[in-house]
Design a protein around this motif. Structure first.
Motif, mmCIF file in Angstrom:
data_model
loop_
_atom_site.group_PDB
_atom_site.id
_atom_site.type_symbol
_atom_site.label_atom_id
_atom_site.label_comp_id
_atom_site.label_asym_id
_atom_site.label_seq_id
_atom_site.Cartn_x
_atom_site.Cartn_y
_atom_site.Cartn_z
ATOM 1 N N UNK A 76 0.799 -1.225 0.000
ATOM 2 C CA UNK A 76 0.000 0.000 0.000
ATOM 3 C C UNK A 76 0.832 1.274 0.000
ATOM 4 N N UNK A 77 2.141 1.145 0.127
ATOM 5 C CA UNK A 77 2.980 2.338 0.277
ATOM 6 C C UNK A 77 2.954 3.227 -0.953
ATOM 7 N N UNK A 78 3.270 2.677 -2.117
ATOM 8 C CA UNK A 78 3.409 3.501 -3.326
ATOM 9 C C UNK A 78 2.106 4.206 -3.703
ATOM 10 N N UNK A 79 0.960 3.501 -3.812
ATOM 11 C CA UNK A 79 -0.269 4.226 -4.163
ATOM 12 C C UNK A 79 -0.643 5.278 -3.132
ATOM 13 N N UNK A 80 -0.413 5.000 -1.852
ATOM 14 C CA UNK A 80 -0.741 5.972 -0.817
ATOM 15 C C UNK A 80 0.107 7.225 -0.940
ATOM 16 N N UNK A 107 -10.880 4.727 4.035
ATOM 17 C CA UNK A 107 -10.849 4.067 5.340
ATOM 18 C C UNK A 107 -12.121 3.266 5.576
ATOM 19 N N UNK A 108 -13.264 3.781 5.102
ATOM 20 C CA UNK A 108 -14.506 3.035 5.255
ATOM 21 C C UNK A 108 -14.453 1.738 4.441
ATOM 22 N N UNK A 109 -13.867 1.778 3.242
ATOM 23 C CA UNK A 109 -13.696 0.568 2.439
ATOM 24 C C UNK A 109 -12.819 -0.435 3.184
ATOM 25 N N UNK A 122 -13.207 -15.394 5.617
ATOM 26 C CA UNK A 122 -12.475 -15.544 4.361
ATOM 27 C C UNK A 122 -10.971 -15.563 4.629
ATOM 28 N N UNK A 123 -10.201 -15.801 3.585
ATOM 29 C CA UNK A 123 -8.741 -15.812 3.703
ATOM 30 C C UNK A 123 -8.241 -14.426 4.112
ATOM 31 N N UNK A 124 -7.384 -14.382 5.136
ATOM 32 C CA UNK A 124 -6.942 -13.077 5.651
ATOM 33 C C UNK A 124 -6.073 -12.331 4.650
ATOM 34 N N UNK A 125 -5.479 -13.033 3.695
ATOM 35 C CA UNK A 125 -4.620 -12.348 2.729
ATOM 36 C C UNK A 125 -5.428 -11.519 1.735
ATOM 37 N N UNK A 126 -6.749 -11.682 1.744
ATOM 38 C CA UNK A 126 -7.595 -10.769 0.973
ATOM 39 C C UNK A 126 -7.524 -9.352 1.536
ATOM 40 N N UNK A 131 -6.191 -3.203 1.573
ATOM 41 C CA UNK A 131 -5.233 -2.153 1.950
ATOM 42 C C UNK A 131 -4.782 -1.377 0.721
ATOM 43 N N UNK A 132 -4.571 -2.099 -0.386
ATOM 44 C CA UNK A 132 -4.173 -1.420 -1.633
ATOM 45 C C UNK A 132 -5.293 -0.513 -2.116
ATOM 46 N N UNK A 133 -6.534 -1.013 -2.088
ATOM 47 C CA UNK A 133 -7.672 -0.217 -2.534
ATOM 48 C C UNK A 133 -7.857 1.017 -1.661
ATOM 49 N N UNK A 134 -7.680 0.836 -0.349
ATOM 50 C CA UNK A 134 -7.778 1.975 0.570
ATOM 51 C C UNK A 134 -6.658 2.978 0.319
ATOM 52 N N UNK A 135 -5.452 2.473 0.014
ATOM 53 C CA UNK A 135 -4.311 3.353 -0.231
ATOM 54 C C UNK A 135 -4.517 4.221 -1.470
ATOM 55 N N UNK A 136 -5.291 3.724 -2.433
ATOM 56 C CA UNK A 136 -5.577 4.516 -3.637
ATOM 57 C C UNK A 136 -6.440 5.729 -3.321
#
Length: 427
Positions: A76-80, A107-109, A122-126, A131-136
């Motif tokens: 999540x670093x780069x998109x954020x 943050x709500x997402x 569900x699988x925790x790696x989802x 985190x990536x979507x939130x970072x965008x």
């Protein structure tokens, strides 16, 4: 309906929603990994502490939990970072509400993703994808960058600006502390799902406040006059680059050097402080502390009360005429002493009595105010750049410290705190 020039309610609600789930996120991942590694249910007790003795399995759970945090931060670093710099810099033309509203949505997402994974198991790696979507949408740094730029628009007096920025930090600590204490009892009474759902509702109402009640301080649009105050206005795409490049314009070489040193002090201190705190919950879950969710909530609240005590410290020292650089130095020394104490804390009492750390947040608000005085005509670019650097250092430091913790947890878990204290020598 009359709109308000009050960004503080947004900060308060966002802090509460964020830190209601902050202590729970690592605990949720920790318990899921515990189940996967040991094939046993996580030990839950009504006592003050509960965990198994040190073993290869418990060390493996600690290692995988810290690596999960590392993967989350890396992804999540780069998109954020990109979104933070663009949104806050663009706010000079597009409006301050842009870098405030978009991170709230992100943050709500993020919170809803944890609710979904927890509810359906569900699988925790989802969660890394969430985190990536939130970072965008930016993040905490983007939100604070927009809020501080909003306050800078309203405050023309340097003294008022310093106190109001310190007041925002104080409000973050106060509401975050209340949320952290509530999280442990909430988890004990209702499990993980209800806290995640509650946080989502709070963020939803916060978005409504930002859209319909908060007044915009920037009235011009990207189609306004090409020249304002004698400075050519850049297009929306180039606003980010122009704003940062124009920050030193009109200042002497001495003040450029001072600004550079202040930025280095700010970012290096943020790296050491945030990195040290990023592994605290994992450290508290391990032997010999073995804290329950209740104690973790109180521990998180204690760590966050430094916002309140630091605001009092800034107010008192400013009133007494203490030089600002000395206030910064006192805050750095506060962090060093607190981290050293945490490194060797073997009892709950000692972990709770990190009194020297109560002034840890003072350098952030004071350094922001000092830098804003040097570039008064480019504050939005300054806060965009600071938000970018703060997001960069926070994400990188969290990844670095979690990686170090995974490598050292078996022989000395407190090493990361000594590393944090040592890095404070740089600022």
């Amino acid at each position: 309906m009359k709109r308000l020039f009050l960004v503080e309610p947004l900060v308060a609600l966002y802090a509460f929603a964020n830190f209601l789930i902050y202590p729970l996120v690592q605990q949720y991942v920790y318990r899921r990994i515990w189940l996967q590694v040991t094939n046993t249910t996580y030990p839950i007790s009504d006592n003050t502490s509960s965990c198994l003795p040190n073993s290869n399995s418990s060390n493996e759970v600690q290692r995988q939990a810290s690596l999960f945090s590392l993967y989350t931060e890396i992804s999540s670093t780069v998109p954020s970072l990109v979104v933070t710099l663009i949104l806050v810099a663009y706010s000079d033309q597009g409006g301050r509400k842009i870098p405030i509203i978009i991170p709230l949505i992100g943050t709500m997402i993020y919170t809803l993703a944890y609710l979904t994974v927890s509810y359906f198991e569900l699988n925790i790696y989802l969660l890394i994808g969430s985190s990536i979507l939130s970072a965008l949408c930016g993040g905490w740094g983007t939100f604070l960058g927009g809020c501080f730029a909003y306050i800078a628009d309203l405050c023309k007096d340097d003294h008022q600006k310093t106190l109001r920025m310190a007041g925002v930090d104080m409000m973050i600590g106060l509401l975050s502390g209340v949320a952290a204490i509530s999280s442990g009892y909430f988890l004990r009474a209702a499990g993980f799902n209800w806290p995640f759902l509650t946080s989502s509702f709070i963020l939803f109402f916060n978005i409504l406040y930002a859209i319909f009640i908060l007044e915009e301080t920037v009235k011009k649009t990207p189609n306004d006059a090409i020249i304002s105050d004698g400075v050519p206005q850049c297009s929306a795409i180039k606003q980010m680059i122009c704003g940062v490049c124009q920050m030193p314009i009109g200042t002497s070489h001495r003040w450029k050097a001072v600004l550079a040193l202040l930025i280095i002090s700010f970012t290096s201190f943020s790296f050491a402080y945030v990195g040290g705190l990023s592994t605290v919950i994992l450290y508290e879950l391990k032997q010999p502390l073995c804290w329950t969710e209740i104690l973790i909530g109180y521990g998180s609240a204690l760590s966050l009360t430094v916002f309140l005590t630091s605001f009092v410290g800034v107010s008192v020292f400013t009133y007494c005429g203490v030089p600002q650089l000395l206030i910064v130095l006192l805050g750095i020394l506060s962090v060093i002493s607190g981290m050293v104490m945490a490194a060797f804390a073997k009892t709950t009492l000692l972990m709770f009595t990190r009194i020297p750390m109560l002034l840890a947040i003072m350098p952030f608000s004071v350094l922001r105010a000092m830098m804003s005085k040097i570039v008064p005509k480019s504050e939005q670019a300054l806060f965009a750049f600071l938000s970018f650097m703060e997001s960069l250092t926070n994400n990188v430091s969290t990844g670095v410290f979690n990686s170090v913790y995974a490598a050292t947890v078996a022989w000395f878990p407190g090493f990361v705190f000594l590393l944090s204290a040592g890095l404070c020598v740089i600022p």
